[in-house]
Design a protein around this motif. Structure first.
Motif, PDB file in Angstrom:
ATOM      1  N   TYR A   1      33.718  35.791  24.017  1.00 47.95           N
ATOM      2  CA  TYR A   1      35.015  35.553  24.321  1.00 47.95           C
ATOM      3  C   TYR A   1      35.767  36.276  23.314  1.00 47.95           C
ATOM      4  O   TYR A   1      36.145  36.166  22.031  1.00 47.95           O
ATOM      5  CB  TYR A   1      35.356  34.102  24.384  1.00 47.95           C
TER       6      TYR A   1
ATOM      7  N   PRO B   1      37.166  41.726  35.828  1.00 44.56           N
ATOM      8  CA  PRO B   1      37.408  42.893  35.060  1.00 44.56           C
ATOM      9  C   PRO B   1      37.169  44.174  36.178  1.00 44.56           C
ATOM     10  O   PRO B   1      36.398  44.305  36.839  1.00 44.56           O
ATOM     11  CB  PRO B   1      35.929  42.863  34.023  1.00 44.56           C
TER      12      PRO B   1
ATOM     13  N   ALA C   1      31.758  38.324  34.294  1.00 44.35           N
ATOM     14  CA  ALA C   1      33.093  38.141  33.286  1.00 44.35           C
ATOM     15  C   ALA C   1      34.270  37.947  34.081  1.00 44.35           C
ATOM     16  O   ALA C   1      34.372  38.091  35.214  1.00 44.35           O
ATOM     17  CB  ALA C   1      32.960  39.394  32.459  1.00 44.35           C
ATOM     18  N   VAL C   2      35.147  37.298  33.248  1.00 42.28           N
ATOM     19  CA  VAL C   2      36.543  37.393  33.748  1.00 42.28           C
ATOM     20  C   VAL C   2      37.580  37.903  32.828  1.00 42.28           C
ATOM     21  O   VAL C   2      37.348  37.466  31.504  1.00 42.28           O
ATOM     22  CB  VAL C   2      36.644  35.696  34.323  1.00 42.28           C
ATOM     23  N   ARG C   3      38.493  38.344  33.177  1.00 40.32           N
ATOM     24  CA  ARG C   3      39.935  38.686  32.468  1.00 40.32           C
ATOM     25  C   ARG C   3      40.850  37.536  32.561  1.00 40.32           C
ATOM     26  O   ARG C   3      41.243  37.138  33.768  1.00 40.32           O
ATOM     27  CB  ARG C   3      40.250  40.254  32.942  1.00 40.32           C
TER      28      ARG C   3
ATOM     29  N   ASP D   1      45.659  37.403  25.858  1.00 36.48           N
ATOM     30  CA  ASP D   1      45.066  38.384  26.880  1.00 36.48           C
ATOM     31  C   ASP D   1      43.555  38.548  26.467  1.00 36.48           C
ATOM     32  O   ASP D   1      43.198  38.848  25.210  1.00 36.48           O
ATOM     33  CB  ASP D   1      45.870  39.694  26.729  1.00 36.48           C
TER      34      ASP D   1
ATOM     35  N   THR E   1      39.101  38.256  27.359  1.00 37.37           N
ATOM     36  CA  THR E   1      37.795  38.608  28.600  1.00 37.37           C
ATOM     37  C   THR E   1      36.903  37.403  27.998  1.00 37.37           C
ATOM     38  O   THR E   1      36.266  37.540  26.746  1.00 37.37           O
ATOM     39  CB  THR E   1      37.214  39.828  28.361  1.00 37.37           C
TER      40      THR E   1
ATOM     41  N   ARG F   1      32.710  36.454  28.773  1.00 39.33           N
ATOM     42  CA  ARG F   1      31.569  37.034  29.528  1.00 39.33           C
ATOM     43  C   ARG F   1      30.499  35.882  29.626  1.00 39.33           C
ATOM     44  O   ARG F   1      30.277  35.180  28.733  1.00 39.33           O
ATOM     45  CB  ARG F   1      30.925  38.140  28.770  1.00 39.33           C
TER      46      ARG F   1
END
Length: 294
Positions: free
Chosen positions: A232, A253, A271-273, A288, A290, A292
């Protein structure tokens, strides 16, 4: 000059023994907004550890403050901001443990009108590595010595609507509760100190926002399966005030919907943004990052 980059980088790594138990984990979870419907975070018989607990494990000052005690650093706390935080989890965090944390400043960047210190910490117990974290400490007014600027590219916000948006309320006393996990910086409690630092009232800890955002992602995408978080990384791009509401936009992402856990095969890595904003002040994101998953 209050900062001596050569002395800072020459300082020996510091080794510290840290310990925590179930009550420390529960208090941290309460501090980031866990409630009666979150028994996996609050009830000892069902307790799981959100990986962001690593940032307060042991009850001491967070990395952004520990960096200020390194030889060669002598700055006014009112000029200090938390710029970013990264965490890599090597295995699920236990609900109680004694471990060794080894920290050192690995970089001092000259941003012109400020300095940026990067403190890296490796934590292990008798079974091996637990986590690695990096805290970025931004010191206003301490740049300009001609050193390397370091990375400066800012990621662009994703185009198009988010894959999902979730909101989380920040209690009016959230900072007062969160600080009991170890971050006693008066910026988050004392109006007079906050004014000296340039804010009209105390602000929420960046790491509290960090934990709230991770919890929202884990609960939304993984059904609370905290053990799936692998890393993270987040930049703190604005401040949150107690009593506000966080709005978190989630994107795959680079726009790949198959990368988002929960959109494809259950349990698949991805993963996510995430971009967090304060409702009513949406023009400037406050975080901001990301996340995983494995």
């Amino acid at each position: 000059m209050p900062l001596d980059p050569a002395r800072i980088l020459a300082a020996e790594p510091r080794s510290t023994r840290i310990s925590w138990a179930e009550k420390d984990v529960q208090l941290y979870h309460l501090g980031i907004g866990a409630g009666p419907d979150d028994l996996r975070y609050t009830l000892e018989s069902r307790l799981h550890v959100l990986p962001a607990f690593a940032t307060v494990a042991g009850g001491g000052a967070p990395g952004v403050i520990r960096a200020l005690s390194v030889p060669g650093v002598d700055v006014d706390l009112a000029r200090v901001l938390h710029a970013g935080q990264s965490l890599t989890v090597h295995r699920p965090l236990p609900t109680r443990a004694t471990a060794t944390a080894v920290s050192e400043v690995t970089a001092v960047h000259d941003k012109g009108n400020a300095a940026l210190l990067v403190l890296r910490t490796e934590v292990s117990d008798t079974d091996g590595p637990l986590w690695t974290e990096e805290a970025q400490t931004y010191v206003r007014g301490e740049g300009g010595w001609g050193g390397a600027r370091g990375p400066s590219a800012r990621p662009t916000l994703p185009a198009g609507p988010p894959w999902r948006t979730v909101t989380r309320a920040v209690r009016a006393d959230q900072a007062l509760l969160y600080r009991l996990s170890g971050d006693l910086n008066p910026l988050h409690a004392d109006p007079e100190f906050a004014a000296r630092a340039g804010f009209d009232r105390p602000v929420l800890h960046g790491l509290c926002t960090y934990g709230m955002a991770l919890k929202a992602v884990v609960d939304t995408l993984l059904g609370g399966e905290v053990g799936r978080v692998r890393s993270y990384r987040a930049r703190f791009t604005g401040v949150v005030y107690p009593g506000e509401t966080l709005s978190l936009d989630l994107w795959p992402p680079e726009g790949d919907p198959d990368a988002v856990p929960g959109s494809g095969e259950s349990g698949a890595p991805g993963a996510v943004r995430l971009v967090a904003r304060a409702v009513g002040r949406e023009e400037t994101p406050v975080l901001d990052g990301t996340v995983r998953f494995g």
